[in-house]
Design a protein around this motif. Structure first.
Motif, short mmCIF file in Angstrom:
data_model
loop_
_atom_site.label_atom_id
_atom_site.label_comp_id
_atom_site.label_asym_id
_atom_site.label_seq_id
_atom_site.Cartn_x
_atom_site.Cartn_y
_atom_site.Cartn_z
N GLU A 239 0.83 -1.21 0.00
CA GLU A 239 0.00 0.00 0.00
C GLU A 239 0.86 1.25 0.00
O GLU A 239 2.02 1.25 0.44
N VAL A 240 0.26 2.33 -0.49
CA VAL A 240 0.88 3.65 -0.39
C VAL A 240 0.85 4.06 1.08
O VAL A 240 -0.20 4.06 1.73
N ILE A 241 2.03 4.41 1.63
CA ILE A 241 2.08 4.82 3.04
C ILE A 241 2.43 6.30 3.21
O ILE A 241 2.32 6.83 4.32
N ALA A 242 2.83 6.97 2.11
CA ALA A 242 3.13 8.40 2.19
C ALA A 242 3.09 9.00 0.80
O ALA A 242 3.34 8.31 -0.20
N LEU A 243 2.75 10.29 0.72
CA LEU A 243 2.78 11.05 -0.53
C LEU A 243 3.64 12.29 -0.31
O LEU A 243 3.50 12.98 0.70
N ASN A 244 4.52 12.55 -1.26
CA ASN A 244 5.40 13.71 -1.17
C ASN A 244 5.38 14.48 -2.48
O ASN A 244 5.26 13.87 -3.57
N THR A 245 5.53 15.78 -2.40
CA THR A 245 5.73 16.62 -3.58
C THR A 245 7.16 17.13 -3.55
O THR A 245 7.62 17.66 -2.53
N ILE A 246 7.87 16.94 -4.64
CA ILE A 246 9.26 17.40 -4.72
C ILE A 246 9.41 18.32 -5.92
O ILE A 246 8.62 18.29 -6.87
N GLN A 247 10.46 19.12 -5.88
CA GLN A 247 10.73 20.09 -6.94
C GLN A 247 11.87 19.62 -7.82
O GLN A 247 12.64 18.72 -7.46
N ALA A 248 11.98 20.24 -8.98
CA ALA A 248 13.07 19.93 -9.91
C ALA A 248 14.41 20.04 -9.18
O ALA A 248 14.65 21.00 -8.45
N GLY A 249 15.26 19.02 -9.37
CA GLY A 249 16.57 19.02 -8.74
C GLY A 249 16.64 18.31 -7.41
O GLY A 249 17.73 17.99 -6.93
N GLU A 250 15.47 18.02 -6.79
CA GLU A 250 15.50 17.28 -5.54
C GLU A 250 15.74 15.79 -5.83
O GLU A 250 15.48 15.30 -6.92
N LYS A 251 16.23 15.11 -4.81
CA LYS A 251 16.68 13.73 -4.98
C LYS A 251 15.82 12.78 -4.17
O LYS A 251 15.18 13.18 -3.19
N VAL A 252 15.83 11.49 -4.59
CA VAL A 252 15.00 10.47 -3.95
C VAL A 252 15.85 9.25 -3.66
O VAL A 252 16.55 8.73 -4.54
N GLY A 253 15.79 8.76 -2.42
CA GLY A 253 16.34 7.46 -2.07
C GLY A 253 17.82 7.45 -1.75
O GLY A 253 18.53 8.46 -1.88
#
Length: 354
Positions: A239-253
């Motif tokens: 299941e989806v446990i969180a939702l995030n909005t990120i901007q151009a240039g931000e990193k994930v993981g």
């Protein structure tokens, strides 16, 4: 409760078994349930395979588990026993043994009276070119004749190295098997795994040995389960446990390997390699959510992964199919440079099972 879940569809398993019977109506079926029924949970699967003639397992512990669950069909130990004491136990539990080296032959000859009393057959393995297990062509005929002289009923068997592809060795193995079969006539025979079962109707003989096709995965890289008229048995979801909005240039993981090219909405899924989902995908990988495929972004971690849901209405708690009837395990495997067999077998005990 954390919602990483594995659901087993027994009706799909029955349907796939019936597909085997439609392809090989005149052969007995040895349903391969080794490795915990290819990761599907043997206890959950056996009742759906109640019409099978026999079960195939890799070791005696797997066979004993089947007996303790109350199933009386024949069981074949496809690697045989590993010592003489195990042979005594195999006979006690009515298990048929494969022999692939001389020491196993000596053990079974020594216990021929009790073995034959249970009407157990001996599977004699031919090394026809795969070079894992089996007797060489120049020795197997004499082995079979010796076993016959002790009154054993023998089954000549082998395994194809390349049944899933076009390869010169296929014809060599077939020719060799047919030649040995003729020299040992009369003798029962078995050489077809899932791929061979589809490809070579004239080689079905007395027993076929379906494995991965029973579980709704394809034995071929170039044929989907839909083309083969098979149905996935396992649904692996979270299941989806969180939702995030990120901007151009931000990193994930971890490792910050994914850099957002533009503003994005990402969903975090409560599942990871600690549950058995593969970490290192080589091609773009996807999950199925809300009627569509969504791409993974960043690295899969032990307990979580992230997907791009920028243009997809998504809420916390939405179900995500990691593999199943919409996102096939074979496609996940291709993205990860492996095969569906491996993904199914390496699932951990952490996901909840239904």
């Amino acid at each position: 409760m954390r919602q990483a879940t594995i659901t087993i569809d027994k009706q799909a398993l029955k349907k796939n078994f019936n597909r085997v019977k439609s392809l090989a109506p005149h052969s007995k079926v040895v349903s391969m349930v080794k490795a915990n029924a290819y990761g599907h949970d043997i206890k959950a699967c056996l009742s759906a395979l109640s019409e099978t003639d026999a079960f195939g397992v890799a070791c005696l512990d797997e066979a004993i588990q089947i007996r303790k669950l109350g199933y009386t069909q024949d069981i074949t130990l496809i690697e045989g026993v590993f010592d003489e004491a195990e042979l005594v136990s195999a006979i006690e539990y009515n298990c048929e043994c494969l022999v692939h080296h001389q020491t196993q032959v000596e053990w079974i000859k020594k216990h021929h009276t009790s073995y034959k009393k249970k009407n157990l057959k001996v599977w004699v393995k031919l090394n026809s070119g795969m070079n894992r297990l089996g007797f060489k062509p120049n020795e197997i005929v004499s082995i079979i004749r010796e076993l016959k002289s002790f009154g054993f009923t023998c089954i000549l068997t082998m395994h194809f190295a390349n049944a899933d592809t076009e390869h010169d060795l296929n014809q060599q193995q077939q020719k060799l098997f047919l030649d040995i079969k003729e020299q040992c006539s009369p003798i029962l025979a078995s050489c077809c795994n899932s791929a061979a079962l589809f490809k070579w109707q004239d080689l079905h003989f007395d027993y076929v040995r379906p494995g991965v096709m029973l579980y709704g995965a394809s034995p071929f890289a170039d044929h989907t389960v839909n083309e083969l008229e098979l149905t996935p048995v396992m649904d692996f979801s979270a299941e989806v446990i969180a939702l995030n909005t990120i901007q151009a240039g931000e990193k994930v993981g971890y490792g910050s390997s994914f850099i957002a090219p533009h503003a994005m909405k990402i969903a975090v899924i409560g599942v990871g390699y600690g549950d058995g989902y593969p970490r290192a995908y080589q091609q773009q990988n996807y999950v199925y959510i809300n009627g569509t495929l969504a791409p993974l972004i960043g690295r899969v971690s032990m307990d979580m992964m992230a997907i791009d849901v920028t243009d997809l209405p998504t809420s916390i708690g939405d179900k995500v199919e990691l593999w199943g009837k919409h996102r096939l395990v074979d496609d996940v495997a291709i993205a990860n440079g492996t095969i569906g067999y491996e993904l199914l077998c390496r699932l951990t005990t952490r996901p909840h099972r239904i």
